[in-house]
Design an enzyme around this catalytic site. Structure first.
Site, PDB file in Angstrom:
ATOM      1  CG  HIS A 158      -1.911  -1.101   1.259  1.00 24.68           C
ATOM      2  ND1 HIS A 158      -2.742  -1.398   0.192  1.00 24.68           N
ATOM      3  CD2 HIS A 158      -2.206  -2.009   2.230  1.00 24.68           C
ATOM      4  CE1 HIS A 158      -3.496  -2.442   0.516  1.00 24.68           C
ATOM      5  NE2 HIS A 158      -3.189  -2.833   1.732  1.00 24.68           N
ATOM      6  CG  ASP A 193      -2.677  -8.424   0.793  1.00 29.49           C
ATOM      7  OD1 ASP A 193      -1.844  -8.597   1.693  1.00 29.49           O
ATOM      8  OD2 ASP A 193      -3.751  -7.819   0.971  1.00 29.49           O
ATOM      9  CG  HIS A 195      -6.359  -5.430   1.978  1.00 33.18           C
ATOM     10  ND1 HIS A 195      -5.780  -6.319   2.859  1.00 33.18           N
ATOM     11  CD2 HIS A 195      -7.494  -4.970   2.562  1.00 33.18           C
ATOM     12  CE1 HIS A 195      -6.532  -6.389   3.962  1.00 33.18           C
ATOM     13  NE2 HIS A 195      -7.582  -5.590   3.803  1.00 33.18           N
ATOM     14  CG  ASP A 282      -4.595  -9.956   3.645  1.00 32.76           C
ATOM     15  OD1 ASP A 282      -4.406 -10.477   2.529  1.00 32.76           O
ATOM     16  OD2 ASP A 282      -4.351  -8.757   3.893  1.00 32.76           O
TER      17      ASP A 282
HETATM   18 ZN   LIG Z   1      -3.892  -7.161   2.877  1.00 32.31          ZN
END
Ligand SMILES: [Zn+2]
Length: 341
Positions: A158, A193, A195, A282
């Site tokens: 991120h 991931d 996200h 995750d």
């Molecule tokens: Zn993540």
């Protein structure tokens, strides 16, 4: 496979971030790395200590001003009256132009996208060590290993060129990819991931020499919310070299693995010389973020699909939070990869 680790991450132990309007304990804890190391040992992977590479590889991705902020913020923050022991920006220049200010309060907002990336006294040491872990593992692949794994903590995908966010400070995956790019013409990054890898996407958005592909929960209802949609395809030289594959939140093994499968043709068509997997765990059914209800068998299948792409492969650890399945899921994905020719 060889797996690179370090103990230098341990001093980074953020105590608070804001979740649904409340201060919550950070999910990105040192214990994560302990569980992941248990997963490596269970898979009988060879643990390798990281080496130091200095600022050079970081400067290939991040700005000088941002690296200086990261290195100095905790000390400077302490000079503020009544400050907490963690730097957390609370005023941000959203959606408009602005000027980088001198004050530490102003720079904390300038360089932090959200309130999930508190900087404590030992954060820089940990953040710098994670990039060294990533580059050490990249070197192993350059030296001819079929694959290597980098236990990076804190995670990185991120983080933008000059912006922290979502528990991430420096983009380990992007730094490793840039390092691989110094010896290879074309590098592909596949981010699994749960996200979206918004920082990695942004860093390479106008470049055609690094393909970025991300499988993630639909950002319409999931962090990072503002990025990760299918219409984001890159710009200028990078147009067509960014691919987003959002899946519904909570969709399970078959949808998750099928999305990864669907990226294979794109990656093959690009003809990269090396592959970087931004390995978030995750998507797990047991993860506190509960993104995709993926089981250990789903992660094993993901590892098999990645192996069949048939490229030298670097795995960089991204998210994946505390649960009893964290270590076993790492064992599963790397095991699935290694068992597949
Ligand atoms: Zn993540």
């Amino acid at each position: 496979m060889k797996a690179v680790t370090t103990d230098l991450h341990k001093g980074h132990d953020p105590k608070r971030f804001i979740l649904r309007g409340k201060f919550a304990q950070g999910e990105e804890r040192p214990e994560r790395a302990t569980r992941l190391e248990q997963g490596l040992k269970a898979g009988k992977h060879e643990i390798v200590a990281s080496q130091k590479f200095g600022q050079g590889p970081r400067l290939a991705v991040h700005s000088v001003d941002y690296l200086r902020f990261m290195e100095e913020a905790a000390e400077e923050w302490k000079t503020l009256k009544d400050a907490s022991d963690e730097v957390l920006g609370n005023v941000h220049p959203v959606r408009g132009f602005g000027t980088m200010p001198q004050s530490i309060t102003g720079r904390a907002g300038w360089f932090m996208q959200d309130m999930a990336c508190g900087i404590g006294p030992d954060t820089w040491k940990a953040v710098a060590s994670a990039t060294d872990v990533a580059v050490t593992a990249a070197e192993l692949v350059i030296e001819g290993e079929r694959a290597a794994y980098a236990l990076c903590r804190p995670p990185g995908h991120h983080a933008y060129r000059d912006l922290a966010g979502g528990h991430c400070f420096l983009n380990n995956t992007a730094i490793a990819a840039a390092h691989l790019r110094s010896v290879h013409e074309r590098v592909a990054i596949l981010d699994i991931d749960i996200h979206h890898g918004n920082g990695t996407q942004a860093i390479f958005y106008d470049r055609s020499d690094v393909l970025t592909v991300s499988v993630h929960a639909d950002p319409a209802r999931f962090y990072p919310f503002f990025w990760g949609y299918t219409h984001e395809r890159g710009e200028r030289d990078g147009e067509g070299f960014n691919v987003n594959l959002p899946i519904p939140v909570g969709s399970g093994d078959n949808v998750y693995v099928a999305a990864i499968e669907s990226s294979v043709a794109t990656i093959r068509a690009y003809a990269p010389e090396v592959l970087v997997i931004a390995l978030g765990l995750d998507a797990s059914a047991d993860d506190p973020f509960g993104g995709a209800k993926v089981t250990a068998d789903g992660f094993r299948r993901a590892g098999e699909v990645i192996a069949r792409i048939g490229l030298p492969t670097l795995f960089t650890q991204e998210g994946g939070y505390l649960s009893d399945q964290l270590g076993p899921n790492l064992t599963a994905v790397l095991g699935g990869f290694e068992a597949t020719a």
